[in-house]
Design an enzyme around this catalytic site. Structure first.
Site, PDB file in Angstrom:
ATOM      1  N   ASP A  10      21.395  50.738  54.015  1.00 19.72           N
ATOM      2  CA  ASP A  10      22.660  51.266  53.484  1.00 19.72           C
ATOM      3  C   ASP A  10      23.848  50.594  54.168  1.00 19.72           C
ATOM      4  OD1 ASP A  10      22.442  52.495  55.954  1.00 19.72           O
ATOM      5  OD2 ASP A  10      22.591  54.544  55.205  1.00 19.72           O
ATOM      6  N   SER A  11      23.575  49.712  55.133  1.00 24.34           N
ATOM      7  CA  SER A  11      24.607  48.839  55.688  1.00 24.34           C
ATOM      8  C   SER A  11      25.222  47.968  54.602  1.00 24.34           C
ATOM      9  CB  SER A  11      24.028  47.956  56.793  1.00 24.34           C
ATOM     10  OG  SER A  11      22.824  47.337  56.375  1.00 24.34           O
ATOM     11  N   ASP A  46      16.692  52.129  52.171  1.00 22.93           N
ATOM     12  CA  ASP A  46      17.313  53.280  52.815  1.00 22.93           C
ATOM     13  C   ASP A  46      17.630  54.380  51.809  1.00 22.93           C
ATOM     14  OD1 ASP A  46      17.386  52.815  55.526  1.00 22.93           O
ATOM     15  OD2 ASP A  46      19.390  51.930  55.524  1.00 22.93           O
ATOM     16  N   LYS A  90      13.386  54.683  53.941  1.00 17.47           N
ATOM     17  CA  LYS A  90      13.740  54.964  55.338  1.00 17.47           C
ATOM     18  C   LYS A  90      14.750  56.095  55.387  1.00 17.47           C
ATOM     19  CE  LYS A  90      16.335  52.152  57.950  1.00 17.47           C
ATOM     20  NZ  LYS A  90      17.456  53.039  58.380  1.00 17.47           N
ATOM     21  N   GLU A 114      17.127  58.605  58.280  1.00 11.56           N
ATOM     22  CA  GLU A 114      17.597  58.798  59.644  1.00 11.56           C
ATOM     23  C   GLU A 114      17.120  60.151  60.134  1.00 11.56           C
ATOM     24  OE1 GLU A 114      21.764  58.036  60.026  1.00 11.56           O
ATOM     25  OE2 GLU A 114      21.601  55.995  59.228  1.00 11.56           O
ATOM     26  N   GLU A 161      17.651  52.467  67.177  1.00  9.32           N
ATOM     27  CA  GLU A 161      18.921  51.738  67.173  1.00  9.32           C
ATOM     28  C   GLU A 161      19.842  52.198  68.296  1.00  9.32           C
ATOM     29  OE1 GLU A 161      22.780  50.569  64.380  1.00  9.32           O
ATOM     30  OE2 GLU A 161      21.125  51.712  63.504  1.00  9.32           O
TER      31      GLU A 161
END
Length: 276
Positions: free
Chosen positions: A51-52, A90, A120, A122, A189
């Protein structure tokens, strides 16, 4: 007649990645477009449609504004450009925190509409049950602990994690809970180096570091950072190229040629055939 082709390249699977624990380090880079995915595919075990993309491609200040539709669009592009790597996509902010059924609906949509092999999320205190729910229903899930970009507004910015004992305990707990829930790998991270090693030793699935430790089971970087496309990059990035300068030089030479009428030249122009 079967549509199977004998020369079809077998993609890396989530299980393949899990089985790499403690072995040859896992190579992962982000990818958002078909051409970049095609270039990276030969060299990477995992391509992460992160999602970056919101910050790197769309110019957003953080990842919070990224939508499911954006992830699907870029996921489709990466799948078209790659053949070998495991493609992980993501789940964006708000797509999995609202309940198990909502998370499942969004994860299945991502996988169906892109063809990606895994998602993925978080991790946090409430996310492990979501991971378990998805995994039990056939969706491979990669977890992400430590610095959580989707929590940037709550954290007040991007900052390294695990600098005090309580924060270290919580992050280690999130990693262990992710493994117990069935995550096939865990991204770590922006944490203190010793904590990344501790997590890697403590869990039985691979860890993939970004701003973590060379002791992790693999590494990931945002490809645009690694290629030097931005003036500033985080401390944990090593630039392997300086494409920003190269692109600027190419654009400068092009502009000069256009203004001097050197472009297009005879080699770039179509001419009518001479009459016989």
């Amino acid at each position: 007649m079967s549509a199977h082709r004998e020369d079809t390249v077998r993609r890396v699977s989530a299980l393949d990645i899990t089985q790499r624990k403690g072995k040859t380090p896992i190579v992962c880079l982000t990818a958002y477009t078909a051409p970049i995915a095609e270039i990276l595919d030969e060299h990477c075990d995992v391509l992460l449609v992160g999602d970056s993309v919101g910050m790197v491609i769309h110019g957003l200040p953080n990842t919070v504004g990224v939508t499911l539709e954006m992830m699907i669009l870029h996921g489709q592009a990466v799948m078209r450009g790659s053949k070998k790597a495991l493609v992980v996509i993501d789940m964006p902010f708000g797509s999995y925190e609202g309940g198990h059924e909502i998370a499942y609906a969004n994860a299945t949509r991502l996988m169906k509409e892109t063809g990606a092999q895994a998602v993925k999320v978080e991790a946090g205190p409430t996310v492990a049950p979501v991971i378990e729910y998805l995994v039990q229903r056939g969706i491979p899930v990669m977890s992400h602990v430590g610095l959580l970009p989707q929590a940037v507004l709550a954290d007040g910015g991007f900052r390294a994690k695990g600098k005090d004992a309580e924060e270290r305990r919580r992050i280690l707990e999130d990693a262990r809970a992710s493994e117990a829930a069935g995550a096939f790998a865990v991204v770590i991270e922006g944490v203190a180096e010793g904590l990344a090693r501790e997590i890697t030793d403590a869990i039985g699935v691979p860890t993939i570091g970004i701003g973590a430790s060379a002791g992790c089971d693999g590494q990931v970087l945002v490809v645009d950072d690694m290629l030097g496309l931005f003036d500033w990059t985080p401390k944990f990035v090593r630039r392997y190229a300086d494409l920003r300068t190269e692109i600027a030089r190419a654009a400068e030479r092009y502009a000069e040629d256009v203004k001097a009428r050197r472009f297009p030249g005879p080699a770039e122009i179509y001419f009518a055939k001479k009459a016989g």
